[in-house]
Design a protein around this motif. Structure first.
Motif, PDB file in Angstrom:
ATOM      1  N   VAL A 136       0.146  -2.553   4.331  1.00 33.45           N
ATOM      2  CA  VAL A 136       0.185  -1.146   3.937  1.00 33.45           C
ATOM      3  C   VAL A 136      -0.229  -1.018   2.473  1.00 33.45           C
ATOM      4  CG1 VAL A 136       1.702   0.843   3.597  1.00 33.45           C
ATOM      5  CG2 VAL A 136       1.906  -0.533   5.663  1.00 33.45           C
ATOM      6  N   LYS A 137       0.254  -1.932   1.630  1.00 32.02           N
ATOM      7  CA  LYS A 137      -0.122  -1.891   0.214  1.00 32.02           C
ATOM      8  C   LYS A 137      -1.633  -2.050   0.038  1.00 32.02           C
ATOM      9  CE  LYS A 137       4.163  -3.683  -1.722  1.00 32.02           C
ATOM     10  NZ  LYS A 137       4.788  -4.808  -2.441  1.00 32.02           N
ATOM     11  N   VAL A 138      -2.219  -2.960   0.818  1.00 33.89           N
ATOM     12  CA  VAL A 138      -3.641  -3.255   0.660  1.00 33.89           C
ATOM     13  C   VAL A 138      -4.509  -2.171   1.296  1.00 33.89           C
ATOM     14  CG1 VAL A 138      -5.476  -4.881   1.318  1.00 33.89           C
ATOM     15  CG2 VAL A 138      -3.303  -5.742   0.431  1.00 33.89           C
ATOM     16  N   HIS A 139      -4.189  -1.771   2.517  1.00 30.92           N
ATOM     17  CA  HIS A 139      -5.100  -0.895   3.264  1.00 30.92           C
ATOM     18  C   HIS A 139      -4.808   0.600   3.130  1.00 30.92           C
ATOM     19  CE1 HIS A 139      -7.270  -4.174   5.098  1.00 30.92           C
ATOM     20  NE2 HIS A 139      -6.122  -4.765   5.335  1.00 30.92           N
ATOM     21  N   ILE A 140      -3.606   0.963   2.732  1.00 27.89           N
ATOM     22  CA  ILE A 140      -3.317   2.392   2.586  1.00 27.89           C
ATOM     23  C   ILE A 140      -3.171   2.777   1.115  1.00 27.89           C
ATOM     24  CG2 ILE A 140      -1.622   4.206   3.058  1.00 27.89           C
ATOM     25  CD1 ILE A 140      -1.352   3.127   5.813  1.00 27.89           C
ATOM     26  N   PHE A 141      -2.376   1.993   0.364  1.00 30.38           N
ATOM     27  CA  PHE A 141      -2.187   2.310  -1.047  1.00 30.38           C
ATOM     28  C   PHE A 141      -3.375   1.877  -1.896  1.00 30.38           C
ATOM     29  CE2 PHE A 141       2.597   1.924  -0.154  1.00 30.38           C
ATOM     30  CZ  PHE A 141       2.678   3.256   0.201  1.00 30.38           C
ATOM     31  N   GLY A 142      -4.282   1.065  -1.325  1.00 34.70           N
ATOM     32  CA  GLY A 142      -5.504   0.690  -2.004  1.00 34.70           C
ATOM     33  C   GLY A 142      -5.363  -0.375  -3.077  1.00 34.70           C
ATOM     34  N   HIS A 143      -4.290  -1.148  -3.038  1.00 34.76           N
ATOM     35  CA  HIS A 143      -4.151  -2.231  -4.007  1.00 34.76           C
ATOM     36  C   HIS A 143      -5.169  -3.326  -3.709  1.00 34.76           C
ATOM     37  CE1 HIS A 143       0.341  -1.011  -4.515  1.00 34.76           C
ATOM     38  NE2 HIS A 143      -0.472  -0.229  -5.212  1.00 34.76           N
ATOM     39  N   LYS A 144      -5.658  -3.968  -4.745  1.00 29.41           N
ATOM     40  CA  LYS A 144      -6.604  -5.068  -4.586  1.00 29.41           C
ATOM     41  C   LYS A 144      -5.870  -6.282  -4.027  1.00 29.41           C
ATOM     42  CE  LYS A 144     -10.208  -3.146  -6.579  1.00 29.41           C
ATOM     43  NZ  LYS A 144     -11.205  -2.591  -5.726  1.00 29.41           N
ATOM     44  N   ALA A 145      -6.566  -7.055  -3.203  1.00 33.94           N
ATOM     45  CA  ALA A 145      -5.980  -8.262  -2.605  1.00 33.94           C
ATOM     46  C   ALA A 145      -6.087  -9.414  -3.593  1.00 33.94           C
ATOM     47  CB  ALA A 145      -6.666  -8.591  -1.292  1.00 33.94           C
ATOM     48  N   GLU A 146      -5.337  -9.313  -4.675  1.00 31.96           N
ATOM     49  CA  GLU A 146      -5.317 -10.354  -5.684  1.00 31.96           C
ATOM     50  C   GLU A 146      -3.902 -10.504  -6.215  1.00 31.96           C
ATOM     51  OE1 GLU A 146      -8.488  -8.686  -7.998  1.00 31.96           O
ATOM     52  OE2 GLU A 146      -7.119  -7.480  -9.195  1.00 31.96           O
ATOM     53  N   GLY A 147      -3.626 -11.624  -6.841  1.00 37.08           N
ATOM     54  CA  GLY A 147      -2.273 -11.883  -7.329  1.00 37.08           C
ATOM     55  C   GLY A 147      -1.334 -12.131  -6.156  1.00 37.08           C
ATOM     56  N   ASP A 148      -0.224 -11.416  -6.132  1.00 42.10           N
ATOM     57  CA  ASP A 148       0.746 -11.559  -5.037  1.00 42.10           C
ATOM     58  C   ASP A 148       0.195 -11.048  -3.706  1.00 42.10           C
ATOM     59  OD1 ASP A 148       2.621 -12.701  -6.658  1.00 42.10           O
ATOM     60  OD2 ASP A 148       3.753 -10.850  -7.009  1.00 42.10           O
ATOM     61  N   LEU A 149      -0.824 -10.217  -3.757  1.00 39.77           N
ATOM     62  CA  LEU A 149      -1.393  -9.650  -2.535  1.00 39.77           C
ATOM     63  C   LEU A 149      -2.608 -10.429  -2.037  1.00 39.77           C
ATOM     64  CD1 LEU A 149      -1.171  -5.849  -3.445  1.00 39.77           C
ATOM     65  CD2 LEU A 149       0.477  -7.261  -2.230  1.00 39.77           C
ATOM     66  N   PRO A 152      -3.910 -15.944   1.935  1.00 38.61           N
ATOM     67  CA  PRO A 152      -2.888 -15.548   2.908  1.00 38.61           C
ATOM     68  C   PRO A 152      -1.612 -15.120   2.188  1.00 38.61           C
ATOM     69  CG  PRO A 152      -3.039 -17.926   2.811  1.00 38.61           C
ATOM     70  CD  PRO A 152      -4.109 -17.386   1.905  1.00 38.61           C
ATOM     71  N   TRP A 153      -0.986 -14.096   2.739  1.00 40.31           N
ATOM     72  CA  TRP A 153       0.199 -13.537   2.118  1.00 40.31           C
ATOM     73  C   TRP A 153       1.388 -14.461   2.312  1.00 40.31           C
ATOM     74  CZ3 TRP A 153      -1.842  -9.071   5.280  1.00 40.31           C
ATOM     75  CH2 TRP A 153      -2.852  -8.408   4.569  1.00 40.31           C
ATOM     76  N   LYS A 154       2.178 -14.556   1.275  1.00 40.74           N
ATOM     77  CA  LYS A 154       3.355 -15.405   1.337  1.00 40.74           C
ATOM     78  C   LYS A 154       4.466 -14.674   2.080  1.00 40.74           C
ATOM     79  CE  LYS A 154       2.185 -17.820  -2.893  1.00 40.74           C
ATOM     80  NZ  LYS A 154       0.800 -17.649  -2.590  1.00 40.74           N
ATOM     81  N   ALA A 155       5.200 -15.425   2.893  1.00 40.77           N
ATOM     82  CA  ALA A 155       6.330 -14.850   3.607  1.00 40.77           C
ATOM     83  C   ALA A 155       7.426 -14.525   2.599  1.00 40.77           C
ATOM     84  CB  ALA A 155       6.845 -15.823   4.654  1.00 40.77           C
ATOM     85  N   ALA A 156       8.201 -13.510   2.903  1.00 39.92           N
ATOM     86  CA  ALA A 156       9.318 -13.149   2.037  1.00 39.92           C
ATOM     87  C   ALA A 156      10.316 -14.298   2.004  1.00 39.92           C
ATOM     88  CB  ALA A 156       9.988 -11.881   2.544  1.00 39.92           C
ATOM     89  N   GLY A 157      10.856 -14.554   0.835  1.00 41.11           N
ATOM     90  CA  GLY A 157      11.818 -15.635   0.683  1.00 41.11           C
ATOM     91  C   GLY A 157      13.107 -15.327   1.421  1.00 41.11           C
ATOM     92  N   GLY A 158      13.822 -16.360   1.740  1.00 44.99           N
ATOM     93  CA  GLY A 158      15.099 -16.213   2.419  1.00 44.99           C
ATOM     94  C   GLY A 158      16.173 -15.764   1.452  1.00 44.99           C
ATOM     95  N   MET A 159      17.392 -15.733   1.929  1.00 42.91           N
ATOM     96  CA  MET A 159      18.503 -15.269   1.119  1.00 42.91           C
ATOM     97  C   MET A 159      18.737 -16.188  -0.090  1.00 42.91           C
ATOM     98  SD  MET A 159      21.079 -12.984   1.094  1.00 42.91           S
ATOM     99  CE  MET A 159      21.504 -12.539   2.736  1.00 42.91           C
ATOM    100  N   PHE A 160      18.570 -17.500   0.086  1.00 40.58           N
ATOM    101  CA  PHE A 160      18.943 -18.444  -0.961  1.00 40.58           C
ATOM    102  C   PHE A 160      17.758 -19.151  -1.616  1.00 40.58           C
ATOM    103  CE2 PHE A 160      22.470 -18.236   2.052  1.00 40.58           C
ATOM    104  CZ  PHE A 160      23.393 -17.628   1.221  1.00 40.58           C
ATOM    105  N   GLY A 161      16.550 -18.751  -1.282  1.00 45.54           N
ATOM    106  CA  GLY A 161      15.409 -19.406  -1.914  1.00 45.54           C
ATOM    107  C   GLY A 161      14.108 -18.885  -1.370  1.00 45.54           C
ATOM    108  N   ALA A 162      13.056 -19.313  -2.012  1.00 45.08           N
ATOM    109  CA  ALA A 162      11.727 -18.873  -1.604  1.00 45.08           C
ATOM    110  C   ALA A 162      11.267 -19.644  -0.373  1.00 45.08           C
ATOM    111  CB  ALA A 162      10.746 -19.088  -2.750  1.00 45.08           C
ATOM    112  N   ALA A 163      10.561 -18.969   0.476  1.00 51.12           N
ATOM    113  CA  ALA A 163       9.997 -19.601   1.667  1.00 51.12           C
ATOM    114  C   ALA A 163       8.744 -20.369   1.261  1.00 51.12           C
ATOM    115  CB  ALA A 163       9.650 -18.546   2.710  1.00 51.12           C
TER     116      ALA A 163
END
Length: 188
Positions: A136-149, A152-163
Protein backbone atom coordinates in the motif's frame (compact mmCIF):
# COMPACT_ATOMS: atom_id res chain seq x y z
CA UNK A 1 9.05 0.93 18.61
CA UNK A 2 8.80 -2.72 17.56
CA UNK A 3 5.60 -3.18 15.47
CA UNK A 4 4.52 -6.25 17.47
CA UNK A 5 4.82 -4.37 20.77
CA UNK A 6 3.12 -1.35 19.21
CA UNK A 7 0.19 -3.55 18.10
CA UNK A 8 -0.05 -5.02 21.61
CA UNK A 9 -0.06 -1.58 23.25
CA UNK A 10 -2.68 -0.25 20.83
CA UNK A 11 -4.84 -3.37 21.28
CA UNK A 12 -4.71 -3.06 25.06
CA UNK A 13 -5.55 0.65 24.87
CA UNK A 14 -8.45 0.05 22.50
CA UNK A 15 -9.71 -2.79 24.73
CA UNK A 16 -9.87 -0.32 27.62
CA UNK A 17 -11.93 2.03 25.46
CA UNK A 18 -14.11 -0.90 24.34
CA UNK A 19 -14.91 -1.72 27.98
CA UNK A 20 -16.61 1.67 28.29
CA UNK A 21 -18.89 1.02 25.30
CA UNK A 22 -22.28 -0.47 26.22
CA UNK A 23 -22.42 -3.37 23.74
CA UNK A 24 -25.58 -4.64 25.45
CA UNK A 25 -27.47 -1.92 23.58
CA UNK A 26 -28.61 -3.54 20.29
CA UNK A 27 -28.16 -0.30 18.34
CA UNK A 28 -24.53 0.13 19.44
CA UNK A 29 -23.85 -3.53 18.76
CA UNK A 30 -25.27 -3.21 15.24
CA UNK A 31 -23.23 -0.05 14.59
CA UNK A 32 -20.12 -1.91 15.73
CA UNK A 33 -20.92 -4.83 13.41
CA UNK A 34 -21.51 -2.49 10.48
CA UNK A 35 -18.27 -0.64 11.29
CA UNK A 36 -16.28 -3.88 11.40
CA UNK A 37 -17.76 -5.10 8.11
CA UNK A 38 -17.17 -1.71 6.47
CA UNK A 39 -13.52 -1.70 7.52
CA UNK A 40 -13.01 -5.24 6.20
CA UNK A 41 -14.63 -4.34 2.88
CA UNK A 42 -12.43 -1.23 2.62
CA UNK A 43 -9.28 -3.24 3.40
CA UNK A 44 -10.16 -5.97 0.89
CA UNK A 45 -11.05 -3.35 -1.72
CA UNK A 46 -7.75 -1.51 -1.28
CA UNK A 47 -5.75 -4.75 -1.52
CA UNK A 48 -7.68 -5.62 -4.67
CA UNK A 49 -6.90 -2.16 -6.04
CA UNK A 50 -3.19 -2.64 -5.21
CA UNK A 51 -3.17 -5.95 -7.08
CA UNK A 52 -4.85 -4.32 -10.10
CA UNK A 53 -2.31 -1.50 -10.00
CA UNK A 54 0.59 -4.01 -9.85
CA UNK A 55 -0.86 -5.89 -12.83
CA UNK A 56 -1.29 -2.67 -14.81
CA UNK A 57 2.33 -1.59 -14.16
CA UNK A 58 3.52 -5.06 -15.23
CA UNK A 59 7.08 -4.48 -13.98
CA UNK A 60 9.09 -7.41 -15.36
CA UNK A 61 12.34 -6.43 -13.65
CA UNK A 62 14.08 -9.58 -12.41
CA UNK A 63 14.36 -9.87 -8.64
CA UNK A 64 16.80 -12.38 -7.14
CA UNK A 65 17.20 -13.07 -3.44
CA UNK A 66 17.90 -15.87 -1.01
CA UNK A 67 14.86 -16.60 1.11
CA UNK A 68 15.36 -16.67 4.86
CA UNK A 69 16.36 -20.08 6.16
CA UNK A 70 13.85 -22.03 8.22
CA UNK A 71 15.08 -21.88 11.83
CA UNK A 72 13.58 -25.33 12.52
CA UNK A 73 15.84 -27.07 9.99
CA UNK A 74 19.52 -26.93 9.14
CA UNK A 75 18.77 -26.26 5.46
CA UNK A 76 20.04 -22.96 4.07
CA UNK A 77 17.70 -20.48 2.44
CA UNK A 78 16.60 -21.13 -1.13
CA UNK A 79 17.34 -18.96 -4.13
CA UNK A 80 14.26 -17.23 -5.48
CA UNK A 81 14.18 -15.67 -8.94
CA UNK A 82 11.02 -13.78 -9.77
CA UNK A 83 9.83 -10.48 -11.22
CA UNK A 84 8.82 -7.37 -9.32
CA UNK A 85 5.24 -7.88 -10.57
CA UNK A 86 5.03 -11.46 -9.31
CA UNK A 87 6.71 -10.59 -6.02
CA UNK A 88 4.32 -7.70 -5.32
CA UNK A 89 1.32 -9.86 -6.23
CA UNK A 90 2.47 -12.64 -3.90
CA UNK A 91 2.99 -10.19 -1.04
CA UNK A 92 -0.45 -8.67 -1.61
CA UNK A 93 -1.90 -12.18 -1.69
CA UNK A 94 -0.33 -12.86 1.73
CA UNK A 95 -1.99 -9.73 3.07
CA UNK A 96 -5.35 -10.83 1.65
CA UNK A 97 -4.99 -14.26 3.28
CA UNK A 98 -4.30 -12.65 6.63
CA UNK A 99 -7.47 -10.55 6.30
CA UNK A 100 -9.50 -13.65 5.42
CA UNK A 101 -8.08 -15.49 8.44
CA UNK A 102 -8.97 -12.54 10.68
CA UNK A 103 -12.52 -12.53 9.33
CA UNK A 104 -12.85 -16.26 9.98
CA UNK A 105 -11.51 -15.86 13.51
CA UNK A 106 -13.86 -12.96 14.16
CA UNK A 107 -16.75 -15.00 12.78
CA UNK A 108 -15.95 -17.66 15.37
CA UNK A 109 -15.35 -15.24 18.25
CA UNK A 110 -18.42 -13.12 17.61
CA UNK A 111 -20.78 -15.51 15.86
CA UNK A 112 -20.21 -18.59 18.01
CA UNK A 113 -18.62 -17.34 21.25
CA UNK A 114 -20.67 -14.08 21.31
CA UNK A 115 -17.69 -11.81 22.09
CA UNK A 116 -18.32 -8.24 20.98
CA UNK A 117 -15.27 -6.21 22.06
CA UNK A 118 -12.95 -7.86 19.48
CA UNK A 119 -15.16 -6.46 16.69
CA UNK A 120 -14.31 -2.94 17.79
CA UNK A 121 -10.62 -3.71 18.31
CA UNK A 122 -10.17 -5.53 14.99
CA UNK A 123 -11.90 -2.76 13.06
CA UNK A 124 -9.28 -0.30 14.28
CA UNK A 125 -6.40 -2.76 13.90
CA UNK A 126 -7.51 -3.48 10.32
CA UNK A 127 -7.09 0.20 9.46
CA UNK A 128 -3.69 0.27 11.18
CA UNK A 129 -2.56 -2.83 9.26
CA UNK A 130 -3.69 -1.27 6.01
CA UNK A 131 -1.70 1.88 6.73
CA UNK A 132 1.44 -0.16 7.54
CA UNK A 133 1.23 -2.57 4.57
CA UNK A 134 4.29 -2.14 2.36
CA UNK A 135 2.45 -2.75 -0.96
CA UNK A 136 0.00 0.00 0.00
CA UNK A 137 2.87 2.37 0.83
CA UNK A 138 4.55 1.69 -2.51
CA UNK A 139 1.58 1.46 -4.88
CA UNK A 140 -0.98 3.81 -3.34
CA UNK A 141 0.96 6.32 -1.23
CA UNK A 142 3.62 6.50 -3.96
CA UNK A 143 6.68 5.93 -1.80
CA UNK A 144 9.82 4.91 -3.69
CA UNK A 145 10.90 1.28 -3.31
CA UNK A 146 14.16 2.16 -1.60
CA UNK A 147 15.51 1.96 1.93
CA UNK A 148 13.12 -0.01 4.14
CA UNK A 149 10.73 -0.35 1.19
CA UNK A 150 13.32 -1.94 -1.11
CA UNK A 151 12.31 -5.33 -2.45
CA UNK A 152 12.35 -8.00 -1.14
CA UNK A 153 10.50 -6.58 1.82
CA UNK A 154 11.57 -7.67 5.25
CA UNK A 155 9.02 -9.46 7.39
CA UNK A 156 7.90 -7.64 10.51
CA UNK A 157 9.95 -8.59 13.53
CA UNK A 158 8.50 -10.76 16.24
CA UNK A 159 7.68 -9.69 19.75
CA UNK A 160 11.22 -10.22 21.09
CA UNK A 161 13.43 -9.59 18.08
CA UNK A 162 13.80 -8.93 14.42
CA UNK A 163 12.85 -11.60 11.93
CA UNK A 164 15.51 -12.91 9.61
CA UNK A 165 14.88 -11.25 6.29
CA UNK A 166 15.83 -12.34 2.79
CA UNK A 167 19.43 -11.88 1.70
CA UNK A 168 20.06 -9.76 -1.37
CA UNK A 169 23.83 -9.50 -1.36
CA UNK A 170 25.76 -10.97 -4.31
CA UNK A 171 27.73 -13.40 -2.14
CA UNK A 172 24.58 -15.05 -0.75
CA UNK A 173 22.98 -15.25 -4.20
CA UNK A 174 26.14 -16.74 -5.76
CA UNK A 175 26.41 -19.31 -2.94
CA UNK A 176 22.74 -20.31 -3.39
CA UNK A 177 23.25 -20.65 -7.17
CA UNK A 178 26.20 -22.96 -6.55
CA UNK A 179 24.12 -25.13 -4.20
CA UNK A 180 21.46 -25.69 -6.85
CA UNK A 181 23.98 -26.19 -9.63
CA UNK A 182 23.24 -22.94 -11.40
CA UNK A 183 19.52 -23.68 -11.80
CA UNK A 184 17.27 -21.14 -10.17
CA UNK A 185 13.89 -21.78 -8.63
CA UNK A 186 10.95 -19.94 -10.15
CA UNK A 187 8.72 -18.44 -7.43
CA UNK A 188 5.05 -18.55 -8.43
Amino acid sequence: MNPAIQNLVISLGVMQVARKIPFEDPDILNYTRVGYIAVQVIVLGIYYYVSMKVKSKNDQTVLKYVDAANPMTSEPGQLVTTTVRDYDLSETSKLLRSVYMGILMMGFLHGYMKYTQPLFVQALMGLKGLYEAVPVKVHIFGHKAEGDLKRPWKAAGGMFGAAAGPQTDNAAITEAEKRVGGASKKDD
